[in-house]
Design an enzyme around this catalytic site. Structure first.
Site, PDB file in Angstrom:
ATOM      1  N   ASN A 135       0.852  -1.187   0.000  1.00 54.97           N
ATOM      2  CA  ASN A 135       0.000   0.000   0.000  1.00 54.97           C
ATOM      3  C   ASN A 135       0.888   1.238   0.000  1.00 54.97           C
ATOM      4  O   ASN A 135       1.400   1.662   1.025  1.00 54.97           O
ATOM      5  CB  ASN A 135      -0.911   0.000   1.228  1.00 54.97           C
ATOM      6  CG  ASN A 135      -1.970   1.096   1.172  1.00 54.97           C
ATOM      7  OD1 ASN A 135      -1.874   2.029   0.376  1.00 54.97           O
ATOM      8  ND2 ASN A 135      -2.980   0.978   2.007  1.00 54.97           N
ATOM      9  N   ASN A 140      -5.998   6.428  -1.681  1.00 59.82           N
ATOM     10  CA  ASN A 140      -6.906   5.773  -2.634  1.00 59.82           C
ATOM     11  C   ASN A 140      -7.510   4.486  -2.080  1.00 59.82           C
ATOM     12  O   ASN A 140      -8.109   3.711  -2.822  1.00 59.82           O
ATOM     13  CB  ASN A 140      -6.195   5.504  -3.967  1.00 59.82           C
ATOM     14  CG  ASN A 140      -4.990   4.576  -3.827  1.00 59.82           C
ATOM     15  OD1 ASN A 140      -4.892   3.785  -2.885  1.00 59.82           O
ATOM     16  ND2 ASN A 140      -4.052   4.668  -4.772  1.00 59.82           N
ATOM     17  N   ASP A 141      -7.366   4.263  -0.768  1.00 55.69           N
ATOM     18  CA  ASP A 141      -7.933   3.042  -0.183  1.00 55.69           C
ATOM     19  C   ASP A 141      -9.446   3.000  -0.329  1.00 55.69           C
ATOM     20  O   ASP A 141     -10.038   1.939  -0.528  1.00 55.69           O
ATOM     21  CB  ASP A 141      -7.560   2.945   1.302  1.00 55.69           C
ATOM     22  CG  ASP A 141      -6.089   2.614   1.512  1.00 55.69           C
ATOM     23  OD1 ASP A 141      -5.401   2.302   0.522  1.00 55.69           O
ATOM     24  OD2 ASP A 141      -5.634   2.664   2.666  1.00 55.69           O
ATOM     25  N   GLY A 160      -5.930  -2.650  -0.070  1.00 54.46           N
ATOM     26  CA  GLY A 160      -5.291  -1.354  -0.225  1.00 54.46           C
ATOM     27  C   GLY A 160      -3.981  -1.331  -0.974  1.00 54.46           C
ATOM     28  O   GLY A 160      -3.392  -0.261  -1.161  1.00 54.46           O
ATOM     29  N   ASP A 162      -1.511  -1.107  -4.080  1.00 50.79           N
ATOM     30  CA  ASP A 162      -1.723  -0.261  -5.256  1.00 50.79           C
ATOM     31  C   ASP A 162      -0.462  -0.165  -6.110  1.00 50.79           C
ATOM     32  O   ASP A 162       0.583  -0.739  -5.784  1.00 50.79           O
ATOM     33  CB  ASP A 162      -2.202   1.133  -4.837  1.00 50.79           C
ATOM     34  CG  ASP A 162      -1.349   1.762  -3.744  1.00 50.79           C
ATOM     35  OD1 ASP A 162      -0.126   1.484  -3.722  1.00 50.79           O
ATOM     36  OD2 ASP A 162      -1.886   2.516  -2.920  1.00 50.79           O
ATOM     37  N   ASP A 327      -6.147 -13.946 -20.061  1.00 47.70           N
ATOM     38  CA  ASP A 327      -6.912 -14.790 -19.147  1.00 47.70           C
ATOM     39  C   ASP A 327      -7.884 -15.680 -19.917  1.00 47.70           C
ATOM     40  O   ASP A 327      -8.388 -15.294 -20.976  1.00 47.70           O
ATOM     41  CB  ASP A 327      -7.674 -13.872 -18.171  1.00 47.70           C
ATOM     42  CG  ASP A 327      -8.469 -14.637 -17.146  1.00 47.70           C
ATOM     43  OD1 ASP A 327      -7.850 -15.361 -16.347  1.00 47.70           O
ATOM     44  OD2 ASP A 327      -9.710 -14.493 -17.127  1.00 47.70           O
ATOM     45  N   GLU A 356      -3.520 -18.229 -21.257  1.00 47.72           N
ATOM     46  CA  GLU A 356      -3.829 -19.188 -20.193  1.00 47.72           C
ATOM     47  C   GLU A 356      -4.782 -20.246 -20.724  1.00 47.72           C
ATOM     48  O   GLU A 356      -5.949 -19.970 -20.962  1.00 47.72           O
ATOM     49  CB  GLU A 356      -4.475 -18.470 -19.000  1.00 47.72           C
ATOM     50  CG  GLU A 356      -4.819 -19.426 -17.864  1.00 47.72           C
ATOM     51  CD  GLU A 356      -5.915 -18.908 -16.926  1.00 47.72           C
ATOM     52  OE1 GLU A 356      -5.894 -19.270 -15.739  1.00 47.72           O
ATOM     53  OE2 GLU A 356      -6.800 -18.163 -17.402  1.00 47.72           O
TER      54      GLU A 356
END
Length: 614
Positions: A135, A140-141, A160, A162, A327, A356
């Site tokens: 964090n 920006n949490d 949190g 980032d 993905d 993947e």
């Protein structure tokens, strides 16, 4: 009558003035792209009632697409090679009168953007779940417009971490010996819960504000590059999140694979290759939804296809990427995947994309790689795949009791299938990742076996990828919240700090230092990065292989001894690679010890011995 005419005039003027453009995607483009075609998605209330025009002779408006939703226009442009950086004025008209204008930005490309080098077997990838690494910016949490806020006590909630936290610790990543960073998705994921993982995109052109911003993502790439680290972006082509802004104003009725009621995929990827499979099973695999909160995109719609192609190109240019990881690769429409890979690789011939395909069957995985022999003429241009078969073989190889059909023979047998791949040296290999139990847990918290696994993936063919925390023996079962736990030291007040070593156990420090020594050696070893692999059938609980380059006397010899006792090897067995000499000078890579091998080699118990042999 005059009052009525005045009312009609005012009302009509209000309608014209009220009409606006809410979005144009992509928001900008570049000069001198290989493909001169560009398609703009324009979104705004009743925007399809207007007719776009462009008077710049360097730009040709070739076609306008209108769908069943009047709030969308799709504009096809052809950009001339003479176009320079600046802007294109697009006028939107009704009855030949301009109602709206938009200055569309055209940027200069970075020098040598087309020739950018993608990640390769020279690299080692560090996989990070951004919300769980560090964090760096507590501001920006919690973000007002985002549905889910900070809840670190919930293992499935947002914690949190980032982008700033990653920037703050690039030195740690570099010093550990990594050369590439793959981040789980960073794009906006404005879901009501379980949003931290990132795989339910709600805006393809915006970084999630709880992680940072588009500008900060660019800063990460720039600062990483200055330290010799590339950035690999995780993209999702198969589905979006159910809170994507499209879901309240769908571009067209066929934008998604729609069903009378919720219909999930059967996950039966084998159906695409099964000569006996019913068409219904094949359709359900790629048209069914992954889960209820992940609406399935219909890539058979050419507008969807073009949108997804351009989006990835936009991010490659914007964030100066060195690679893309895709993905749930095979869940998307096959024809679309061929077009998508062709478009990306045409634009960036030296780039790398890893798909993947989560199957332990090498034939299923190999099908998607460029130049692999196939049962059909499928024109894939995909360079790389995640090597799930080898990961599973290594786990069984280390844990199983040795017999004629179990134990280390699993590795031999799996690598023997490499003839199925177009380029097995370009596969991404890994001990674990963000979706599976961590290697420390799968190997029953046996430190020696974990070190053997790390050594194997660092020295066998392919491109090694390590999940954050594997280097400090982080545990984790199939519970995603548990295996994606917070990296110790990434949060203020953490009692344990893996970034400084504070509070780590002796075993954690041992494995962290082992990983650091191993990867920094690999970073300097052309033989391991580029050399041919020759392996010998396992014998007596040991597996031996060599990496070697033509016209180079030095070889790298790797011996995996899973036995609980010291073993001896007769070097005569390896004359095919080493020649007929019986005496060799060697260096133990992990201890930097010089040794002389005279006929026989002594191998410590439960170790992977790595030797540079002259």
């Amino acid at each position: 009558m005059c009052r009525i005419l005045l009312f009609l005039f005012v009302s009509f003027s209000f309608t014209l003035n009220a009409q606006s453009i809410e979005r144009i995607e992509p928001s900008n483009w570049w000069v001198n792209m290989v493909n001169s075609q560009l398609q703009l998605m324009v979104h705004g209330e009743d925007i399809s009632q207007l007719t776009p025009t462009i008077i710049d002779p360097r730009v040709q408006l070739t076609e306008i697409h209108r769908t069943d939703n009047p709030n969308y226009l799709f504009i096809d442009l052809t950009l001339s090679p003479e176009l320079t950086a600046g802007s294109i004025e697009i006028a939107f008209k009704r009855d030949h009168k301009t109602v709206l204008t938009h200055q569309y930005p055209i940027l200069s490309r970075q020098a040598h953007s087309k020739q950018r080098q993608g990640f390769s077997s020279k690299d080692v990838i560090y996989l990070i779940t951004p919300d769980r690494f560090a964090n760096g910016d507590a501001r920006n949490d919690n973000v007002a417009e985002m549905a889910e806020g900070l809840n670190r006590s919930n293992k499935g909630g947002r914690h949190g971490g980032d982008i700033q936290g990653i920037i703050d610790h690039l030195d740690y990543i570099k010093e550990m010996g990594f050369t590439q960073i793959w981040l789980n998705p960073v794009l906006e994921n404005n879901m009501t819960e379980y949003s931290y993982h990132g795989y339910s995109t709600t805006d393809y052109y915006a970084v999630d504000p709880r992680l940072g911003s588009n500008a900060l993502y660019q800063t990460l790439s720039t600062k990483a590059k200055s330290q010799g680290l590339g950035i690999i972006m995780d993209v999702i082509l198969n589905h979006i999140g159910s809170e994507h802004w499209w879901m309240t104003d769908m571009p067209s009725k066929d934008w998604l694979n729609q069903h009378p009621q919720y219909t999930g995929t059967n996950h039966f990827r084998e159906s695409l290759h099964d000569p006996y499979a019913a068409k219904a099973d094949k359709d359900l695999f790629h048209k069914g939804w992954f889960v209820t909160t992940m609406p399935d995109l219909n890539q058979q719609n050419p507008l969807v296809t073009q949108y997804l192609i351009q989006n990835v190109i936009w991010w490659i240019e914007t964030a100066d990427l060195s690679g893309v990881r895709v993905d749930t690769y095979s869940y998307s429409d096959k024809a679309f995947l061929a077009a998508w890979t062709a478009a990306i690789m045409q634009e960036y011939p030296n780039f790398n994309i890893v798909g993947e395909e989560w199957s332990i069957n090498p034939a299923i995985v190999a099908y998607w790689q460029k130049d692999s022999p196939r049962h059909d003429n499928y024109p894939t241009q995909l360079p790389s795949l995640m090597d799930f078969p080898l990961q599973e073989a290594l786990i069984h190889g280390l844990k199983e009791k040795e017999s004629w059909s179990s134990g280390l023979i699993r590795i031999n047998q799996t690598l023997a299938n490499d003839f199925l791949y177009g380029d097995p040296y370009n596969l991404v290999t890994f001990p674990d990742n963000h979706d599976m139990s961590r290697i420390y847990t799968r190997l029953d918290q046996d430190v020696d076996l974990v070190k053997m696994a790390l050594a194997f993936f660092a020295t066998t063919r392919g491109i090694p990828q390590i999940f954050y925390g594997t280097e400090i023996l982080m545990p984790g079962s199939d519970d995603h919240g548990e295996l994606r736990a917070d990296f110790p030291g990434g949060w203020s007040g953490d009692k344990t700090n893996a970034l400084t070593g504070k509070g780590l156990t002796d075993k954690q420090i041992e494995v962290q230092q082992y990983t650091k020594t191993l990867l920094n050696w690999r970073k300097q070893s052309d033989i391991v990065q580029q050399g041919k692999l020759t392996h010998y059938n396992r014998d007596d609980g040991m597996y031996v292989y060599f990496r070697h380059l033509p016209n180079t006397a030095k070889k790298v010899m790797v011996v995996m001894n899973k036995n609980a006792e010291v073993k001896s090897l007769n070097m005569a067995r390896f004359s095919e690679v080493l020649g007929n000499a019986q005496r060799f000078n060697a260096r133990n890579v992990m201890t930097d010890e010089s040794i002389v091998i005279n006929g026989e080699l002594t191998v410590p118990k439960k170790q992977t011995l790595i030797l540079e042999i002259e």
